[in-house]
Design an enzyme around this catalytic site. Sequence first.
Site, PDB file in Angstrom:
ATOM      1  N   GLU A 226       0.842  -1.196   0.000  1.00 26.06           N
ATOM      2  CA  GLU A 226       0.000   0.000   0.000  1.00 26.06           C
ATOM      3  C   GLU A 226       0.877   1.246   0.000  1.00 26.06           C
ATOM      4  O   GLU A 226       0.626   2.191  -0.724  1.00 26.06           O
ATOM      5  CB  GLU A 226      -0.940   0.000   1.221  1.00 26.06           C
ATOM      6  CG  GLU A 226      -1.796   1.262   1.299  1.00 26.06           C
ATOM      7  CD  GLU A 226      -2.833   1.250   2.418  1.00 26.06           C
ATOM      8  OE1 GLU A 226      -3.131   0.178   2.968  1.00 26.06           O
ATOM      9  OE2 GLU A 226      -3.358   2.339   2.738  1.00 26.06           O
ATOM     10  N   ARG A 304      -7.088   3.744  13.333  1.00 20.89           N
ATOM     11  CA  ARG A 304      -8.036   2.630  13.244  1.00 20.89           C
ATOM     12  C   ARG A 304      -8.021   1.791  14.534  1.00 20.89           C
ATOM     13  O   ARG A 304      -9.033   1.248  14.945  1.00 20.89           O
ATOM     14  CB  ARG A 304      -7.769   1.760  12.005  1.00 20.89           C
ATOM     15  CG  ARG A 304      -8.928   0.833  11.671  1.00 20.89           C
ATOM     16  CD  ARG A 304      -8.737   0.098  10.349  1.00 20.89           C
ATOM     17  NE  ARG A 304      -9.271   0.813   9.203  1.00 20.89           N
ATOM     18  CZ  ARG A 304     -10.555   0.865   8.848  1.00 20.89           C
ATOM     19  NH1 ARG A 304     -11.462   0.225   9.558  1.00 20.89           N
ATOM     20  NH2 ARG A 304     -10.940   1.542   7.787  1.00 20.89           N
ATOM     21  N   GLU A 706     -10.863  -7.543   4.750  1.00 23.68           N
ATOM     22  CA  GLU A 706     -10.131  -7.558   6.019  1.00 23.68           C
ATOM     23  C   GLU A 706     -10.871  -8.162   7.210  1.00 23.68           C
ATOM     24  O   GLU A 706     -10.249  -8.850   8.027  1.00 23.68           O
ATOM     25  CB  GLU A 706      -9.694  -6.131   6.389  1.00 23.68           C
ATOM     26  CG  GLU A 706      -8.681  -5.550   5.443  1.00 23.68           C
ATOM     27  CD  GLU A 706      -8.480  -4.068   5.714  1.00 23.68           C
ATOM     28  OE1 GLU A 706      -9.367  -3.263   5.372  1.00 23.68           O
ATOM     29  OE2 GLU A 706      -7.443  -3.725   6.297  1.00 23.68           O
TER      30      GLU A 706
HETATM   31  N1  MTE Z   1      -6.639 -11.330  -0.735  1.00 20.24           N
HETATM   32  C1  MTE Z   1      -5.613 -11.770  -1.486  1.00 20.24           C
HETATM   33  N2  MTE Z   1      -5.741 -12.946  -2.116  1.00 20.24           N
HETATM   34  N3  MTE Z   1      -4.452 -11.071  -1.605  1.00 20.24           N
HETATM   35  C2  MTE Z   1      -4.274  -9.864  -0.948  1.00 20.24           C
HETATM   36  O1  MTE Z   1      -3.222  -9.245  -1.077  1.00 20.24           O
HETATM   37  N4  MTE Z   1      -5.256  -8.206   0.575  1.00 20.24           N
HETATM   38  C3  MTE Z   1      -6.224  -7.981   1.646  1.00 20.24           C
HETATM   39  C4  MTE Z   1      -7.618  -8.390   1.198  1.00 20.24           C
HETATM   40  N5  MTE Z   1      -7.585  -9.702   0.631  1.00 20.24           N
HETATM   41  C5  MTE Z   1      -5.349  -9.377  -0.135  1.00 20.24           C
HETATM   42  C6  MTE Z   1      -6.539 -10.149  -0.087  1.00 20.24           C
HETATM   43  C7  MTE Z   1      -6.275  -6.605   2.096  1.00 20.24           C
HETATM   44  S1  MTE Z   1      -5.134  -6.076   3.202  1.00 20.24           S
HETATM   45  C8  MTE Z   1      -7.248  -5.751   1.673  1.00 20.24           C
HETATM   46  S2  MTE Z   1      -7.343  -4.173   2.264  1.00 20.24           S
HETATM   47  C9  MTE Z   1      -8.246  -6.139   0.684  1.00 20.24           C
HETATM   48  O2  MTE Z   1      -8.057  -7.466   0.218  1.00 20.24           O
HETATM   49  C10 MTE Z   1      -8.159  -5.163  -0.483  1.00 20.24           C
HETATM   50  O3  MTE Z   1      -8.977  -5.481  -1.531  1.00 20.24           O
HETATM   51  P1  MTE Z   1     -10.523  -5.081  -1.576  1.00 20.24           P
HETATM   52  O4  MTE Z   1     -10.620  -3.650  -1.176  1.00 20.24           O
HETATM   53  O5  MTE Z   1     -10.894  -5.336  -2.967  1.00 20.24           O
HETATM   54  O6  MTE Z   1     -11.214  -5.977  -0.591  1.00 20.24           O
HETATM   55  N1  LUZ Z   2      -5.445   2.302   4.622  1.00 21.15           N
HETATM   56  C1  LUZ Z   2      -5.635   3.606   4.829  1.00 21.15           C
HETATM   57  C2  LUZ Z   2      -6.215   1.378   5.207  1.00 21.15           C
HETATM   58  O1  LUZ Z   2      -4.899   4.424   4.296  1.00 21.15           O
HETATM   59  N2  LUZ Z   2      -6.656   4.002   5.614  1.00 21.15           N
HETATM   60  C3  LUZ Z   2      -7.475   3.134   6.233  1.00 21.15           C
HETATM   61  O2  LUZ Z   2      -8.398   3.524   6.946  1.00 21.15           O
HETATM   62  C4  LUZ Z   2      -7.253   1.762   6.038  1.00 21.15           C
HETATM   63  N3  LUZ Z   2      -8.005   0.852   6.641  1.00 21.15           N
HETATM   64  C5  LUZ Z   2      -7.761  -0.435   6.463  1.00 21.15           C
HETATM   65  C6  LUZ Z   2      -6.722  -0.816   5.637  1.00 21.15           C
HETATM   66  N4  LUZ Z   2      -5.965   0.092   5.011  1.00 21.15           N
HETATM   67 MO1  MOS Z   3      -5.271  -3.618   3.258  1.00 15.86          MO
HETATM   68  S1  MOS Z   3      -4.200  -3.525   5.027  1.00 15.86           S
HETATM   69  O1  MOS Z   3      -6.035  -2.148   3.522  1.00 15.86           O
HETATM   70  O2  MOS Z   3      -4.064  -3.236   2.147  1.00 15.86           O
END
Ligand code: MTE
Ligand code: LUZ
Ligand code: MOS
Length: 769
Positions: A226, A304, A706
């Site tokens: 990220e 958070r 998450e």
């Molecule tokens: N699932 C897979 N297979 N690989 C990933 O890297 N990242 C997770 C989750 N599921 C992830 C995953 C995280 S940290 C987040 S924030 C969300 O996917 C992001 O994708 P979304 O916003 O489409 O749910």
């Molecule tokens: N990233 C971010 C995050 O920049 N702000 C958020 O609130 C957050 N929450 C969950 C995962 N990534």
């Molecule tokens: Mo997920 S920790 O918001 O990339």
Amino acid sequence: MKRIDAIYHVRGKAEYVDDMPLPAEMLYAAVFASTVARGKILALNLKDALVPDGIAAVFTAEDIPGSNQWGSIIPDWPLLATDEVYYVGQPVAVVVGKTQALAQKAAKRIAMQVEELPALVEPREAFVRGQIIGEPRTFVLGDVDSAWEQCDLIVEGTCEIGGQEHLYLETQRARAIPLEGKTMRVYSATQNPYAAQRTIAQMLGLPYHAIEVDVKRLGGGFGGKEEQATLWASLAALAAWHLQKPVELVLSRLDDLKMTGKRHPYSSDFKIGVTKEGKILSYEVKHYQNAGAYADLSTAVLERTLFHSTNAYFIPNVRIFGASCRTNLPPNTALRGFGGPQAMFVMESAITKVAEKLGVSREEIQRNNLLQTGDVFPYGQQMQTNSVRRTWSEAEQTYNLAEIRNRVADYNASHFETKKGYGVMPICFGISFTATFLNQASALVHVYTDGSVSVTTGGVEMGQGLSTKIAAIASKAFDIGIHRIKIETTNTTRIANMPPTAASVTTDLNGNATLLAIGQILDRLKVVAAKELGVADPDKIALADEKVLYAGQETDWTWARLVEAASVSRTNLSAHAFYATPGIGFDRSREKGHPFAYHVCGTAIVEVTLDCLRGTYEIDAVKIVHDLGRSVNELVDRGQVEGGLAQGLGWMTIEDLRFNDRGQLLSNNLATYKIPDIYFMPDAIAIKFLTDENPVGPYGSKAVGEPPLMYGIGVFFAIRQAMRAFQPQQEFAFASPLTPERVLCELYAEELQEMAEKTAASHTLQAST
Ligand code: MTE
Ligand code: LUZ
Ligand code: MOS
């Protein structure tokens, strides 16, 4: 519907940065990094690195024409260190050569003289020394201080919570390709293409439009890409810029483990007060976050933590304090849950301690205090649904909690060396970036004259199934076959200024933007259809299953024919749309507001069997009721629930992230850092969904990425319960991960103490004879 990229994955055809055809004359970068956690750079000698054949150049901070400082929230991090180093693995120089092996070998020839200074690795120590990033924050509800008097029982405790490695399959990497004029295209394995674009442009002193960042998909991100992918993309770009040749930078697994930040370890204090009946009246918690050396996303992660400090419970009097403490570890960063899991672990620990003191089951206290509709969170928002209580009672009934309780009690009464335990884990996770401005997205949709459709959004596919979900949304909105939809790469020239793919909101934001874009095109197509059919009212036109309907009646017009006619009549078949989550906001001066569009809730029951002679345990079953909404793709979402759970279970149990007091990573390879595998996971995972329509999600869906991770927290308390069945008199620590080694040491703490004393005594004896 299957994932649209599954066929490529199983055949090894899915394209990552590494799979793109090699550009001519590509060079490879290797990173030279600090080996000390804190020190002054006295001398840096690069000459020897340039000697071997095939080495093109070595770059340092001095070669950065624009800004060396970066960071999305606080730009306190230098891309390349200058006078001082603040963590082991901090990049100091970049060596570029004809092959990766050559560059890596040459990097070893760099000589850096450093005056090592004492390193800080513990957050509380950093706090005492005033090493705080941003401002400490405090959320308040009610009046904690006067509420203590009304409590029948007050307990206090401390939690030590371990960090976590992301362990994405694809390590950090980027490929930068200089193009004509002063421009560059960068293929980066990043969750945040816009951050890479911004940082590279600022580093080179260029306008943002000079940098194009393109992302096909990631081999996992989990938050680790990220913010931190930006650094590696920038270093590749720096080299490519100077050499005017394509440059690739890839971290080896060992370098990736060493050089990148992880989930934040926390050290937290709690104080909790309850009535005789088990009603929680008052809760005070102090979180000391181990942020590492630079800000990264730590202040947002901490925020958070504050939001989720009361998890799925209503507590009328609360004071939550949090500080982001600067230490000399690699800067810690986002990891699935983003500070929420640590907050929930502390809350569950406090409840557990109360239950143990009162001699009642944990779930009696939990059940007594679950959130319901209208309850106020410490941050001022009201709970909009009753799904905490609904998932709880659904889980209790469906999985027969009473039976589980009796079964465990019976087992424990008749077994000595093995014990069973279970833990119920309710969750309530806020959906939206807590930084309100990030809750925006755009989509670009083209319909070609053959009826095929191209969709670009700002979201990144990282294994979570985003492409499949966006394709399903587009297919449903046009009501055309999924084979007609193509999801394009994420690219900063097609979508500008996107937020990172994070916070579980990517389908919500980009799905809604896609629906808005498709809505524009459909409106235009309806006008064309009305004209072609010779009817007055375009509103009575509909598309269903690739056919054009008028007033609900089928016509002889199809999707393909309509699109063709629209083009001939010079109708715009493309649309760009923008979506911003309505109704959210937060006032930091009061620490009150409505930060989340909604909450995702659920309840899990985790069952374990503990071998009390060996400290080892089996996870027997995990049973979940999860508040999913109207899923766009239930198979993908089920995968997210299972994957999140696995990551949560691992974090609580076997993923033992260790640094020594000189800030060196000890768990620095996959022999010392273990993650759950198929054998570790329980044979039985039951998942039941609540499927109420979510008014703000595309087609009533809800975010899912998450929240399920936090079901894993239940395993800690299940193992602890089994430990207490074996050693009812013992006080066990609220320290994670609860590895088999830790279990053993805690179960036999007295014996170990005695052994240590005997050993010490015999040494003294030997010394005196
Ligand atoms: N699932 C897979 N297979 N690989 C990933 O890297 N990242 C997770 C989750 N599921 C992830 C995953 C995280 S940290 C987040 S924030 C969300 O996917 C992001 O994708 P979304 O916003 O489409 O749910
Ligand atoms: N990233 C971010 C995050 O920049 N702000 C958020 O609130 C957050 N929450 C969950 C995962 N990534
Ligand atoms: Mo997920 S920790 O918001 O990339």
